[in-house]
Each structure stands twice: as structure tokens, then as C-alpha cells.
Write a protein that holds these residues in place. Structure first.
Motif, short mmCIF file in Angstrom:
data_model
loop_
_atom_site.label_atom_id
_atom_site.label_comp_id
_atom_site.label_asym_id
_atom_site.label_seq_id
_atom_site.Cartn_x
_atom_site.Cartn_y
_atom_site.Cartn_z
N LEU A 188 -3.91 11.99 -1.15
CA LEU A 188 -5.27 12.10 -1.70
C LEU A 188 -6.28 12.49 -0.63
CD1 LEU A 188 -5.30 9.00 -4.12
CD2 LEU A 188 -5.14 11.43 -4.73
N THR A 189 -6.08 11.98 0.60
CA THR A 189 -6.99 12.34 1.70
C THR A 189 -6.91 13.83 2.01
OG1 THR A 189 -6.74 10.13 2.65
CG2 THR A 189 -7.62 11.87 4.09
N LEU A 190 -5.68 14.33 2.13
CA LEU A 190 -5.52 15.77 2.40
C LEU A 190 -6.09 16.61 1.27
CD1 LEU A 190 -1.93 15.89 3.95
CD2 LEU A 190 -4.10 16.21 5.13
N LEU A 191 -5.86 16.19 0.03
CA LEU A 191 -6.39 16.92 -1.11
C LEU A 191 -7.91 16.95 -1.09
CD1 LEU A 191 -5.78 18.41 -3.75
CD2 LEU A 191 -5.82 16.19 -4.92
N ILE A 248 -9.10 19.39 1.61
CA ILE A 248 -8.91 20.78 1.16
C ILE A 248 -9.98 21.16 0.14
CG2 ILE A 248 -7.36 22.32 -0.09
CD1 ILE A 248 -5.03 20.83 1.21
N LEU A 249 -10.25 20.23 -0.82
CA LEU A 249 -11.26 20.52 -1.84
C LEU A 249 -12.64 20.66 -1.22
CD1 LEU A 249 -10.12 18.15 -4.74
CD2 LEU A 249 -9.96 20.65 -4.64
N ILE A 250 -12.95 19.81 -0.23
CA ILE A 250 -14.25 19.93 0.45
C ILE A 250 -14.35 21.26 1.19
CG2 ILE A 250 -15.66 18.98 2.33
CD1 ILE A 250 -14.61 16.19 1.50
N THR A 298 0.85 -1.21 0.00
CA THR A 298 0.00 0.00 0.00
C THR A 298 0.88 1.25 0.00
OG1 THR A 298 -1.68 -1.16 1.26
CG2 THR A 298 -1.83 1.23 1.21
N ASN A 299 0.59 2.10 -0.94
CA ASN A 299 1.35 3.36 -1.04
C ASN A 299 0.71 4.38 -0.09
OD1 ASN A 299 2.71 5.66 -1.70
ND2 ASN A 299 2.71 5.26 -3.91
N TRP A 300 1.17 4.38 1.16
CA TRP A 300 0.56 5.26 2.16
C TRP A 300 0.78 6.73 1.85
CZ3 TRP A 300 -3.03 3.51 5.07
CH2 TRP A 300 -3.05 2.17 5.44
#
Length: 348
Positions: free
Chosen positions: A33-36, A39-41, A25-27
């Protein structure tokens, strides 16, 4: 010829099968992606609120009755605390006059007491005259709004005025009645105080059985509630000294007008109208509905940093006053007295 022996078995190639490697798994990618997404939300929420809603911050406010010290006194005992419900004439606290404690049998102290009482009586009578003038003006305002309401009702039937204008005048009449009721309560309190002062000046030794006397037991006096309501604050404690006209406690009268005052940016004013329904969110998370009853402009002093210095300048803001959309919500709003709120309305 010698025959050769050949191995008729099929040849096989032997070897080992490679094990399939499990993908790791590429943590770093997951966290990125989670942080992005967060931020987008957040940006989407901000843009939606900014472009599709008008939002203001405010506070629940009421006209509280302030109980002040009748003279320089020492508090002996309190019978109420914040949150208690009191009826008119309920005992609030017990006290003694400081100068009487210092010298009970001093004639000079008695003369000073009478002099102070005379001055206080003048102050009470002066304040009473002012309150009577305020009550008279309030009555005049009520008469004016009543006449205006009759006129607007006729204009509504003719289609000249709107129902919103009629509702605005009705709200002003209701607010004016509440203010007049509070003024009358204050007048009653001042008249009672004037009567006690006149009794004390006429009979300083209390020979006629009045509350003013030189006996040790009669040095203790009680202060009663001038109006029914809820005690919101108690600023003093037993054995503490209270100076004349110093605040002792506050009572939220049953007749007090409760409302929310919310502040908006000037550009939001074009989206606000009297009668608009607003979503109300209290600081504790509870939600309610409110209706705008009044809108007016107010100037605020803002400190704007400019380089290494800061400059004070005035900025015009819009203030909107709201009342509960559902009258049954009034008691809940009262329990949130002085609490911060956020009010919101969709623009489209």
C-alpha cells in the motif's frame, strides 16, 4: 428401603479458557500500500504539472567581460580570485613578456617585439573600428525604440496599443542601454591598449619613463581592471604561460545585463506572453519571481535513436528571457551566475 444419598451441589464443567491470539501485522500489505501510494502521488504530481503548468529549464546568464593576454607572457602573481570585487584600475595580475625574459639585450628580440606590437596595434585599431560601428548602431537602435515608445504611449492613451507592448519596448530600451554601456567599456579598454602600444613603438627603450624598458626590474608589468565588477573565473596561475589573446579571467561588470534564459517546448509557446510572471526555482533550492521580457523561437539539434542507428534532426523550441520581478532581487540573481533554474507558470 434404603435411602440414597444424592449430591445436591450443582454440577460444573471445568476447563481452560483459550487465550485470545494477537493479530500479526501484515507487512507485505503495508509495503504494497505504501508503494502504491507513492506511485499514485508521483503520477498525480506529473499529471498536474503537465496539464496545469508550463515548465521550462534554463540558466542565469550575463554578458561577462573577458580579460585576455596582451601578448605571449608569463604570469608572475595574481592579486584576485573568483568572487573578489574589483574597482576600475585595481591590479589584477603581474606578468613579464616571454621574449624579454629569453634575451633582454637582444636587438633582434626588440625588433621582433616592435613588429609584433605594430601588428597588434593594427588588430586593436581594427577591433576598435568595429566596436565604434557597434556603438553607433546601438545608438540608432536606442533612437528608434525611443521614437517607437513615444508612439506607443500615444496609442495606449487612445486604446490602440496595450500596456504590455509599451512595457516590452521599455525593456528593449533598457537592454540596449546595457549593451551600449558594455561596448563603451570595451572601447575604453581598446583605446588604453592602443595608447600603450603607440608609446612602446615610439620609445621602445622607455627613455621617457614609460613602462617599456630594458631594465630587469621594469620587465615586470601589471594588468589593471578595465571596469568595476566581480571576478567570476581565473583561468591561469603563477608561472603559467599565456599566449596572445588567450583568456585569462572574466569580470562580471556592474553594468552587465543579467537575465534568465529558459527553454520550453514549442507547444508551450501559446501559454507564454511578454510580461507574464513566472515562479523561479534555482538549482540550490532558492525561489524567486521573474517577469518575461522577450520570447523567440530557436532551433535545437536533437539526436533521436531509430532502431540500431540514430538520426540528427532540428526541433523548434521556445526561448523566454526573464528579469527579476523585484529589482532588489538583482544582486541575489548575480550571485547565482551560470546556475541552472526551473521556471513554472500556471496555465489556468
Amino acid at each position: 428401603m434404603q435411602s440414597g444419598q444424592f449430591n445436591s451441589n450443582k454440577s460444573t464443567i471445568r476447563g481452560t479458557r483459550e487465550k485470545e491470539t494477537t493479530q500479526k501485522t501484515n507487512w507485505d500489505r503495508v509495503i504494497y500500500l505504501t508503494l502504491l501510494s507513492v506511485i499514485l502521488i508521483f503520477i498525480s504530481y506529473y499529471l498536474i504539472n503537465r496539464n496545469f503548468f508550463v515548465i521550462g529549464d534554463g540558466r542565469v546568464v550575463t554578458n561577462e567581460l573577458q580579460v585576455v593576454s596582451p601578448s605571449d607572457i608569463r604570469f608572475q602573481q595574481f592579486y584576485v580570485e573568483p568572487g573578489d570585487t574589483v574597482q576600475k584600475s585595481d591590479t589584477l595580475f603581474r606578468f613579464t613578456f616571454i621574449e624579454w625574459q629569453q634575451s633582454m639585450d637582444s636587438l633582434e628580440t626588440l625588433r621582433k617585439r616592435l613588429t609584433d606590437a605594430s601588428k597588434e596595434l593594427e588588430d586593436v585599431q581594427s577591433e576598435l573600428r568595429i566596436k565604434n560601428i557597434e556603438a553607433e548602431r546601438s545608438l540608432q537602435q536606442l533612437e528608434y525604440f525611443a521614437g517607437r515608445l513615444s508612439q506607443i504611449k500615444r496609442e495606449v492613451r487612445l486604446g490602440v496599443s496595450t500596456v504590455s507592448e509599451m512595457k516590452s519596448v521599455e525593456d528593449k530600451i533598457m537592454n540596449e542601454k546595457g549593451d551600449l554601456s558594455l561596448i563603451n567599456e570595451q572601447i575604453d579598454q581598446l583605446e588604453n591598449r592602443r595608447g600603450r602600444l603607440q608609446t612602446m613603438i615610439a620609445s621602445p627603450y622607455g627613455d621617457d619613463g614609460s613602462e617599456i624598458s630594458i631594465g630587469a626590474e621594469s620587465m615586470q608589468h601589471i594588468y589593471t581592471a578595465p571596469v568595476p565588477g566581480i571576478v567570476t573565473t581565473v583561468l591561469k596561475s603563477p608561472s603559467e604561460i599565456g599566449l596572445k589573446s588567450e583568456r585569462v579571467l572574466s569580470i562580471l561588470s556592474e553594468q552587465s545585463q543579467l537575465r534568465i534564459k529558459a527553454i520550453f517546448q514549442q507547444k508551450s509557446g501559446r501559454y507564454l506572453s511578454i510580461g507574464d510572471e513566472m515562479n523561479v526555482t534555482f538549482d540550490n533550492g532558492d525561489k524567486s519571481k521573474g517577469v518575461i521580457t522577450d520570447i523567440y523561437a530557436a532551433e535545437a539539434l536533437i539526436d533521436r535513436p531509430t532502431g540500431s542507428q540514430s538520426e540528427l534532426e532540428f526541433s523548434v523550441q521556445i526561448v523566454a528571457e526573464l528579469k527579476p520581478e523585484d529589482p532588489l532581487e538583482l544582486d541575489r540573481w548575480k550571485s547565482y551566475n551560470k546556475m541552472g533554474v526551473t521556471v513554472k507558470k500556471a496555465i489556468f
